[in-house]
Design a protein around this motif. Structure first.
Motif, short mmCIF file in Angstrom:
data_model
loop_
_atom_site.label_atom_id
_atom_site.label_comp_id
_atom_site.label_asym_id
_atom_site.label_seq_id
_atom_site.Cartn_x
_atom_site.Cartn_y
_atom_site.Cartn_z
N ASP A 1 -11.42 44.71 -36.52
CA ASP A 1 -11.17 43.35 -36.80
C ASP A 1 -10.23 43.25 -37.98
O ASP A 1 -10.50 43.68 -39.10
CB ASP A 1 -12.23 42.28 -36.94
N MET B 1 -16.69 29.65 -31.90
CA MET B 1 -17.44 31.01 -31.20
C MET B 1 -18.50 30.59 -30.38
O MET B 1 -18.73 31.35 -29.54
CB MET B 1 -18.16 31.78 -32.55
N LYS C 1 -12.62 34.79 -26.63
CA LYS C 1 -13.50 35.85 -27.14
C LYS C 1 -13.12 36.70 -28.54
O LYS C 1 -13.70 37.50 -28.85
CB LYS C 1 -13.33 37.25 -26.30
N THR D 1 -15.43 36.45 -33.12
CA THR D 1 -16.56 36.92 -33.57
C THR D 1 -17.08 36.94 -34.91
O THR D 1 -16.32 36.67 -35.63
CB THR D 1 -16.46 38.60 -32.93
#
Length: 500
Positions: free
Chosen positions: A117, A283, A289, A292
């Protein structure tokens, strides 16, 4: 026996021929260029131009412009990199063809440290980046970034900053640590919904670990080496530097995770307090999606990092200029006293009435470019640029330093001269050739906050203090060179702040 010797010699000849042929093929492969690619030096096989660029790659690339033109192609290790050495080519790529040149080139070390990420600044171009960027812009605006509400919070932090400077009682000290905490608190208010005392040890440790990522030359050099030869990742001493880098990030991640945990325990979707709450709301919706916890951690880590180090470094360079150019400090203070007075509170509304201060800040951002090669871009698809073909996945480096030091546009670019932005009527003249926050859709997300911080902090400090060199230092601190990491920052130095 004779037959054995002859056979041995034949084998040797064959081996030599194979080696020579391999070298010839390597050279042909190395120096071959794709059709219509930009010109530029290829360097030597395996390393490319890496041994020849020196400590300040952007300055070397700018020199090569004289030989190869504004758009050059160089080989770095296994990668081809296209360098854009003037404003026109940068605008042609990043502004006029944003979808083709808005990708990101990521190091394997960074990918390992962040578990896949990448926050916002290093996200590759695509739907996830668009979604996260839109969220960031909307949320930051919603909490007043660039507006009057944020200005009042910055002004409040100035009180703490000035008190910390005053506590040094006119003795020489390193002001960078105080500046870091003051600037960091501005972004903390937006992201975390609170500020921290300057003596908070947890905050201090997290801030130190965070800024090491930007200011550590060893880490910066290691990143470059791994860019050329990723296989060195497990080889000492590079392996130990990588481990330290990852450990630093893990400490910051734990700090941020604890703040997110606190927010989750007290979360109320009807009363959103800050950036974290807004992200948690998205979220919990579950519609996108890409929202996170890990993405949130690295998003706020990037905002915290970029929002702290850039403004802090700009202010550090400003104070260093005060030491080298005391006349500039005198002129700036004279204007501050004329417009605001010796005790009035600085406001962004004063800026239009302060041409010299505006010129000083613009020249500062030109003179000491914080992000000389910006954040590296990547071509998302085959593209054409001024008649050259840029292949998909080619790394693209906007050389902002070259724009800020272009002798065809600037007279004596190596000199610090705020007056270059003052016209004959005494008015400030903004310049499109000063682009410290880059251009195009991937320009700095926190530009408005950074500009506000630099103006308000600088005006308020020069209003209250006179900054002088350390009387025990044998010479003035170096202003021409600095730490060349992810951001170009001054070497540590000490100064005296005499209260006015």
């Amino acid at each position: 026996m004779f037959d054995f010797i002859v056979a041995s010699e034949n084998i040797t000849y064959v081996v030599v021929e194979i080696v020579l042929m391999a070298l010839v093929l390597l050279s042909i492969y190395w120096y071959r260029r794709p059709s219509k690619s930009p010109p530029g030096p290829r360097g030597i096989p395996l390393l490319g131009v890496a041994p020849f660029v020196g400590k300040y790659m952007e300055r070397t690339m700018a020199k090569w412009k004289k030989t190869y033109g504004s758009i050059i192609s160089v080989r770095l290790g296994r990668h081809d990199m296209v360098v854009l050495n003037d404003l026109e080519s940068i605008n042609q790529a990043l502004v006029k063809q944003p979808t083709k040149f808005s990708g990101r080139a990521l190091s394997s070390l960074f990918q390992e440290a962040c578990n896949g990420d990448f926050g916002i600044g290093l996200l590759d171009y695509g739907p996830t980046w668009k979604s996260q960027r839109k969220f960031g812009l909307t949320t930051l605006r919603g909490f007043g970034v660039g507006k009057k509400s944020t200005e009042s919070k910055v002004s409040e932090e100035i009180t703490y900053l000035n008190e910390a400077i005053r506590s040094k009682h006119g003795k020489a000290f390193d002001i960078s640590i105080i500046l870091e905490k003051a600037v960091a608190n501005n972004i903390c208010r937006v992201i975390f919904g609170k500020r921290y005392d300057y003596d908070d040890k947890v905050f201090e440790k997290a801030l130190h670990m965070l800024l090491t990522e930007f200011n550590d030359e060893a880490i910066a050099l290691t990143t470059r080496v791994l860019f050329l030869a990723p296989w060195l990742r497990r080889v000492p001493p590079i392996s130990s530097i990588c481990a330290r880098y990852i450990d630093n990030i893990s400490i910051v991640v734990k700090f941020l995770q604890s703040l997110i945990d606190e927010h989750e325990q007290t979360f109320d979707k009807e009363s959103l307090r800050d950036f974290i709450d807004c992200f948690l709301k998205e979220m919990k919706k579950g519609e996108d999606k890409s929202f996170t916890i890990n993405q949130l951690i690295h998003y706020i880590r990037e905002l915290f990092l970029a929002g702290t180090d850039t403004s802090t470094s700009t202010l550090n360079w400003a104070l260093l200029c005060f030491l080298h150019y005391p006349e500039a400090q005198r002129k700036l203070r004279q204007e501050v006293f004329y417009v605001i007075g010796s005790s009035g509170a600085a406001s962004m509304s004063h800026k239009s009435s302060m041409p010299y201060t505006s010129a000083f800040i613009q020249e500062l951002m030109r003179y000491r470019t914080l992000s000389p090669l910006s954040v590296l871009h990547k071509a998302n698809e085959d593209a054409e640029l001024n008649g050259y073909v840029i292949s998909k996945n080619t790394i693209v480096a906007p050389n902002i330093w070259a724009v800020h030091n272009d002798p065809e546009h600037w007279e004596e670019p190596e000199k610090f001269k705020p007056e270059r932005f003052i016209n004959e009527k005494g008015e400030f003249v903004p310049s499109s050739h000063v682009i410290p926050f880059s251009v195009g859709p991937r320009h700095c997300l926190g530009e408005q906050l950074a500009r506000m911080e630099v103006f308000l902090f600088l005006v308020s400090m020069v209003q209250k203090f006179e900054f002088l060199p350390d009387p025990e230092a044998k010479e003035l601190p170096d202003i021409d060179n600095g730490v060349s990491a992810l951001v170009f920052v001054p070497y540590p130095y000490r100064l005296v702040a005499n209260e006015i």
